[in-house]
Write a protein that holds these residues in place. Sequence first.
Motif: not given
Length: 159
Positions: A145-146, A152-155
């Motif tokens: 999940a991480l 997603i956070m990078r995006k």
Amino acid sequence: MNDSVDASPLPDLTFARTPAPDLSAAASDLRMATFRLARRLRAQRAVDTMSDGQFAVLAALTVHGAHTLGQLADRERVTAPSMNRTVTLLENAGYLTRTPDEVDRRKVTIDLTDDGRAVVDETVRRRDAWLEEALSSLAPDEREALARAAEIMRKMAER
């Protein structure tokens, strides 16, 4: 006419009555978790007395190469006088050098010394080791999940 009632189940339409997720609360939770994790990572450093801003300058020079004072100030979003103070402190500590440009003597190039590079390398090593230790205590599905969340956070950060 057939008076029998169709016994087939009706589709579950409860989602249509459920309000949209509270993005405000989700954003707040993500912000707090991100800041808390970042704070824990920043604590893993090679030089305890170095500020986050000073380390950011060393890291920027490591990743992006030599800069002028103005370029560093723009990259770190601070004023030139503020960056000059930071660079002077790092220069006095032996972590970077200022070299006058051979063509334009008004221009000065700021670059890392071997000691500055060593601080960045050791800090990155410590931070990665801390994260590896933290990840090792998680279940495989949590690590997966991480990994998805990191992408997603990078995006999001690239927006």
